[in-house]
Design an enzyme around this catalytic site. Structure first.
Site, PDB file in Angstrom:
ATOM      1  N   HIS A 191      68.968 -74.229 101.888  1.00  0.00           N
ATOM      2  CA  HIS A 191      68.920 -75.522 101.199  1.00  0.00           C
ATOM      3  C   HIS A 191      67.672 -75.551 100.317  1.00  0.00           C
ATOM      4  O   HIS A 191      66.599 -75.083 100.714  1.00  0.00           O
ATOM      5  CB  HIS A 191      68.880 -76.655 102.222  1.00  0.00           C
ATOM      6  CG  HIS A 191      68.966 -78.017 101.620  1.00  0.00           C
ATOM      7  ND1 HIS A 191      67.873 -78.641 101.044  1.00  0.00           N
ATOM      8  CD2 HIS A 191      70.006 -78.883 101.510  1.00  0.00           C
ATOM      9  CE1 HIS A 191      68.241 -79.824 100.598  1.00  0.00           C
ATOM     10  NE2 HIS A 191      69.532 -80.007 100.869  1.00  0.00           N
ATOM     11  N   ASP A 203      65.409 -77.725  99.490  1.00  0.00           N
ATOM     12  CA  ASP A 203      64.197 -78.286 100.090  1.00  0.00           C
ATOM     13  C   ASP A 203      63.636 -77.367 101.166  1.00  0.00           C
ATOM     14  O   ASP A 203      62.416 -77.271 101.342  1.00  0.00           O
ATOM     15  CB  ASP A 203      64.487 -79.666 100.684  1.00  0.00           C
ATOM     16  CG  ASP A 203      64.809 -80.711  99.634  1.00  0.00           C
ATOM     17  OD1 ASP A 203      64.300 -80.593  98.506  1.00  0.00           O
ATOM     18  OD2 ASP A 203      65.592 -81.631  99.935  1.00  0.00           O
ATOM     19  N   LYS A 204      64.529 -76.706 101.904  1.00  0.00           N
ATOM     20  CA  LYS A 204      64.068 -75.798 102.956  1.00  0.00           C
ATOM     21  C   LYS A 204      63.493 -74.506 102.372  1.00  0.00           C
ATOM     22  O   LYS A 204      62.584 -73.903 102.949  1.00  0.00           O
ATOM     23  CB  LYS A 204      65.214 -75.488 103.919  1.00  0.00           C
ATOM     24  CG  LYS A 204      65.388 -76.562 104.962  1.00  0.00           C
ATOM     25  CD  LYS A 204      64.262 -76.504 105.982  1.00  0.00           C
ATOM     26  CE  LYS A 204      63.761 -77.882 106.316  1.00  0.00           C
ATOM     27  NZ  LYS A 204      62.410 -77.940 106.808  1.00  0.00           N
ATOM     28  N   GLU A 240      52.159 -77.458  98.112  1.00  0.00           N
ATOM     29  CA  GLU A 240      53.454 -78.040  97.780  1.00  0.00           C
ATOM     30  C   GLU A 240      54.237 -77.057  96.907  1.00  0.00           C
ATOM     31  O   GLU A 240      53.655 -76.359  96.060  1.00  0.00           O
ATOM     32  CB  GLU A 240      53.279 -79.354  97.006  1.00  0.00           C
ATOM     33  CG  GLU A 240      52.301 -80.325  97.633  1.00  0.00           C
ATOM     34  CD  GLU A 240      52.783 -80.889  98.964  1.00  0.00           C
ATOM     35  OE1 GLU A 240      53.987 -80.768  99.261  1.00  0.00           O
ATOM     36  OE2 GLU A 240      51.957 -81.461  99.687  1.00  0.00           O
ATOM     37  N   GLU A 284      45.911 -77.982  97.189  1.00  0.00           N
ATOM     38  CA  GLU A 284      44.478 -77.817  97.350  1.00  0.00           C
ATOM     39  C   GLU A 284      44.195 -76.853  98.498  1.00  0.00           C
ATOM     40  O   GLU A 284      44.789 -76.992  99.573  1.00  0.00           O
ATOM     41  CB  GLU A 284      43.814 -79.164  97.653  1.00  0.00           C
ATOM     42  CG  GLU A 284      44.091 -80.237  96.609  1.00  0.00           C
ATOM     43  CD  GLU A 284      45.468 -80.860  96.744  1.00  0.00           C
ATOM     44  OE1 GLU A 284      46.150 -81.005  95.708  1.00  0.00           O
ATOM     45  OE2 GLU A 284      45.875 -81.161  97.866  1.00  0.00           O
ATOM     46  N   LYS A 293      74.861 -77.350 104.825  1.00  0.00           N
ATOM     47  CA  LYS A 293      74.459 -78.550 105.555  1.00  0.00           C
ATOM     48  C   LYS A 293      75.455 -78.791 106.684  1.00  0.00           C
ATOM     49  O   LYS A 293      76.629 -78.426 106.569  1.00  0.00           O
ATOM     50  CB  LYS A 293      74.437 -79.776 104.627  1.00  0.00           C
ATOM     51  CG  LYS A 293      73.483 -79.659 103.451  1.00  0.00           C
ATOM     52  CD  LYS A 293      73.557 -80.863 102.532  1.00  0.00           C
ATOM     53  CE  LYS A 293      72.845 -82.065 103.124  1.00  0.00           C
ATOM     54  NZ  LYS A 293      72.748 -83.183 102.147  1.00  0.00           N
ATOM     55  N   PHE A 322      82.066 -75.036  96.413  1.00  0.00           N
ATOM     56  CA  PHE A 322      80.613 -75.053  96.608  1.00  0.00           C
ATOM     57  C   PHE A 322      80.087 -73.644  96.323  1.00  0.00           C
ATOM     58  O   PHE A 322      79.604 -72.953  97.201  1.00  0.00           O
ATOM     59  CB  PHE A 322      80.285 -75.480  98.044  1.00  0.00           C
ATOM     60  CG  PHE A 322      78.818 -75.756  98.319  1.00  0.00           C
ATOM     61  CD1 PHE A 322      77.843 -75.619  97.347  1.00  0.00           C
ATOM     62  CD2 PHE A 322      78.428 -76.170  99.585  1.00  0.00           C
ATOM     63  CE1 PHE A 322      76.501 -75.860  97.609  1.00  0.00           C
ATOM     64  CE2 PHE A 322      77.084 -76.422  99.875  1.00  0.00           C
ATOM     65  CZ  PHE A 322      76.125 -76.267  98.890  1.00  0.00           C
ATOM     66  N   ASP A 325      70.421 -77.749  92.876  1.00  0.00           N
ATOM     67  CA  ASP A 325      69.641 -78.972  93.094  1.00  0.00           C
ATOM     68  C   ASP A 325      68.185 -78.574  93.295  1.00  0.00           C
ATOM     69  O   ASP A 325      67.903 -77.626  94.032  1.00  0.00           O
ATOM     70  CB  ASP A 325      70.164 -79.708  94.326  1.00  0.00           C
ATOM     71  CG  ASP A 325      69.627 -81.124  94.455  1.00  0.00           C
ATOM     72  OD1 ASP A 325      68.986 -81.601  93.498  1.00  0.00           O
ATOM     73  OD2 ASP A 325      69.844 -81.736  95.509  1.00  0.00           O
ATOM     74  N   ALA A 326      67.275 -79.261  92.674  1.00  0.00           N
ATOM     75  CA  ALA A 326      65.856 -78.940  92.832  1.00  0.00           C
ATOM     76  C   ALA A 326      65.417 -79.184  94.275  1.00  0.00           C
ATOM     77  O   ALA A 326      65.935 -80.053  94.968  1.00  0.00           O
ATOM     78  CB  ALA A 326      65.018 -79.791  91.883  1.00  0.00           C
ATOM     79  N   ARG A 346      60.785 -82.882 102.039  1.00  0.00           N
ATOM     80  CA  ARG A 346      61.831 -83.890 101.842  1.00  0.00           C
ATOM     81  C   ARG A 346      62.834 -83.922 103.002  1.00  0.00           C
ATOM     82  O   ARG A 346      63.761 -84.724 102.972  1.00  0.00           O
ATOM     83  CB  ARG A 346      62.579 -83.650 100.535  1.00  0.00           C
ATOM     84  CG  ARG A 346      61.780 -84.074  99.318  1.00  0.00           C
ATOM     85  CD  ARG A 346      62.678 -84.463  98.157  1.00  0.00           C
ATOM     86  NE  ARG A 346      63.528 -83.363  97.713  1.00  0.00           N
ATOM     87  CZ  ARG A 346      64.149 -83.369  96.537  1.00  0.00           C
ATOM     88  NH1 ARG A 346      64.027 -84.396  95.715  1.00  0.00           N
ATOM     89  NH2 ARG A 346      64.913 -82.354  96.184  1.00  0.00           N
ATOM     90  N   LYS A 347      62.659 -83.076 103.994  1.00  0.00           N
ATOM     91  CA  LYS A 347      63.617 -83.034 105.103  1.00  0.00           C
ATOM     92  C   LYS A 347      62.902 -83.289 106.433  1.00  0.00           C
ATOM     93  O   LYS A 347      63.091 -82.575 107.417  1.00  0.00           O
ATOM     94  CB  LYS A 347      64.342 -81.689 105.118  1.00  0.00           C
ATOM     95  CG  LYS A 347      65.363 -81.554 103.993  1.00  0.00           C
ATOM     96  CD  LYS A 347      66.520 -82.537 104.170  1.00  0.00           C
ATOM     97  CE  LYS A 347      67.503 -82.496 103.019  1.00  0.00           C
ATOM     98  NZ  LYS A 347      66.988 -83.181 101.816  1.00  0.00           N
ATOM     99  N   LYS A 404      50.915 -77.366 105.344  1.00  0.00           N
ATOM    100  CA  LYS A 404      49.638 -77.924 105.780  1.00  0.00           C
ATOM    101  C   LYS A 404      49.028 -77.093 106.896  1.00  0.00           C
ATOM    102  O   LYS A 404      49.720 -76.706 107.848  1.00  0.00           O
ATOM    103  CB  LYS A 404      49.827 -79.364 106.267  1.00  0.00           C
ATOM    104  CG  LYS A 404      50.334 -80.301 105.183  1.00  0.00           C
ATOM    105  CD  LYS A 404      50.622 -81.695 105.710  1.00  0.00           C
ATOM    106  CE  LYS A 404      51.173 -82.591 104.605  1.00  0.00           C
ATOM    107  NZ  LYS A 404      51.535 -83.941 105.097  1.00  0.00           N
ATOM    108  N   LYS A 414      45.306 -80.801 109.479  1.00  0.00           N
ATOM    109  CA  LYS A 414      46.045 -81.981 109.042  1.00  0.00           C
ATOM    110  C   LYS A 414      46.818 -82.530 110.236  1.00  0.00           C
ATOM    111  O   LYS A 414      47.750 -81.889 110.736  1.00  0.00           O
ATOM    112  CB  LYS A 414      47.014 -81.644 107.921  1.00  0.00           C
ATOM    113  CG  LYS A 414      46.400 -81.608 106.521  1.00  0.00           C
ATOM    114  CD  LYS A 414      45.532 -80.414 106.289  1.00  0.00           C
ATOM    115  CE  LYS A 414      45.109 -80.307 104.832  1.00  0.00           C
ATOM    116  NZ  LYS A 414      44.182 -79.173 104.630  1.00  0.00           N
ATOM    117  N   ASP A 429      48.971 -84.779 110.391  1.00  0.00           N
ATOM    118  CA  ASP A 429      50.400 -84.913 110.137  1.00  0.00           C
ATOM    119  C   ASP A 429      51.158 -83.833 110.899  1.00  0.00           C
ATOM    120  O   ASP A 429      52.247 -84.079 111.421  1.00  0.00           O
ATOM    121  CB  ASP A 429      50.704 -84.759 108.642  1.00  0.00           C
ATOM    122  CG  ASP A 429      50.529 -86.049 107.871  1.00  0.00           C
ATOM    123  OD1 ASP A 429      50.531 -87.119 108.488  1.00  0.00           O
ATOM    124  OD2 ASP A 429      50.385 -85.977 106.642  1.00  0.00           O
TER     125      ASP A 429
END
Length: 403
Positions: free
Chosen positions: A16, A18-19, A44, A57, A177, A245, A253-254, A259-260, A280, A284, A286
């Protein structure tokens, strides 16, 4: 807490878009931690047709100096890590190919103002890398103490990826998916009501006998992954419901890092603080505090102290001690939730849940993150240095603290 309901979770494959971005970002984290275990990384990634862009960074010995000058050979190693990640996933398509894609590296030095708040100095302990809230969760729906809907969604796609890589299902392409809907009665999963699988495929597998072959294959994977008692003739399958597909991945798709986050965590069965994990370093919170919260929640359920457990932690940037600790066992606890909070405070191993304490306790300053970036950060097998937050080695200590 409801007892009878339908619940759904989704997963996405390693291919995917995003992955792909998450895996590239974590490949950079691993590269830098292998050079400097104290490296600071916030990487990123953007993926699109025949293009990968890095931004963020960084700081670390043997990586980049404070003026933004790269150490010799590091830019080449970064590009190699990116291309090798895309190759491992399996992208060799006209619209996205590991060898010919255009690569842009825009990483730059970490802000000195962030560094002064986060780094340990004098009598000041290392502070949190950002403010925020983090959640951990565990439940007894699966052997790995994960929500069943997400657990099976991940397993379907893991199996399909393994078959694609081995050649057992050579008609599959990397992007896919899945989605699983389960009916719960008395809080336990009793039946799969709907299964959705959309998978990128080779040309021609959207019609006739080849389409039937793909559909039959997907149903067999589902039958192998989901316990047979949850499947019956009333289970509804939606396999590539939009039709063809063939164009997928970053060409279709970008993709962007982070995002997941619901796929990465608990499939919507628990709250999420909002911060992504991939890209990260473990200063961090997060990332590291979310791992610690899962570690605690899983050990609480494994100890039989509750059937479901949600934990929240909160931090302020530059401050070492957590601002709050919250435990909710959703009415399933064998002791008061406040007593569990006190017991967590007595777990010396975690060093008061400070960023440094968590990093040391879980040994997080190692290049262990690429494996986390697809098929979930939780519910995985703790093997060697990988997924240490999935261990259940706090069970006896928590029981003793509550005795």
């Amino acid at each position: 807490m409801r007892h009878n309901y339908l619940f759904t979770s989704e997963s996405v494959s390693e291919g995917h878009p995003d992955k792909v971005a998450d895996q590239i970002s974590d490949a950079i984290v691993d590269l830098f931690l292998s050079k400097d275990p104290e490296a600071r990384v916030a990487c990123e990634t953007l993926t699109t047709t025949q293009k990968v862009v890095l931004a963020g960074e960084i700081r670390g010995q043997g990586i980049m100096d404070t003026q933004g000058n790269w150490a010799p050979g590091v830019p080449e190693e970064i590009e190699q890590a990116v291309r090798e990640t895309v190759k491992r996933i399996g992208y060799e398509q006209d619209g996205f190919h590991w060898e010919s894609l255009d690569f842009s590296n825009n990483l730059h030095p970490q802000s000195a103002h962030i560094a002064q708040g986060v780094d340990a100095s004098g009598n000041k302990d290392e502070g949190a890398g950002d403010q925020g809230i983090m959640f951990g969760f565990a439940c007894d729906e699966t052997p790995d103490l994960m929500p069943a809907t997400l657990y099976y969604s991940h397993k379907i796609l893991e199996r399909m990826a393994a078959d694609r890589h081995s050649g057992a299902a050579a008609f599959l392409e990397p992007d896919a998916k899945s989605q699983v809907t389960l009916r719960f009665e008395d809080g336990k999963p009793v039946r799969a009501t709907a299964i959705v699988v959309s998978t990128q495929h080779a040309k021609g597998y959207d019609e006739g006998d080849r389409e039937a072959e793909l559909h039959s294959y997907v149903k067999k994977v589902v039958a192998d992954v989901i316990p047979h008692e949850l499947l019956n003739g009333e289970t509804v399958y939606h396999i590539n419901p939009t039709g063809s597909f063939e164009i997928g991945g970053p060409d279709g798709d970008a993709g962007l890092t982070g995002r997941k986050i619901i796929v990465d965590t608990y499939g919507g069965a628990a709250p999420h603080g909002g911060g992504a994990f991939s890209g990260k370093d473990p200063t961090k919170v997060d990332r590291s505090a979310a791992y610690a919260a899962r570690y605690l929640a899983k050990n609480i359920v494994a100890a039989g102290l509750a059937r479901r457990c949600t934990i929240q932690l909160a931090y302020a940037i530059g401050v070492s001690e957590p601002l709050s600790l919250y435990v909710d066992t959703h009415g399933t606890g064998t002791v008061d939730d406040s007593a569990i909070e006190l017991a967590i405070g007595r777990v010396e191993k975690l060093g008061g849940l400070t960023p440094r304490g968590i990093r040391i306790a879980l040994d997080l300053n190692k290049p262990i993150y690429s494996k986390t970036a697809a098929y979930g950060h939780f519910g995985r097998k703790a093997e060697g240095d990988l997924f240490p937050w999935e261990r259940t080695d706090l069970v006896e200590e928590l029981k003793a603290a509550l005795a």
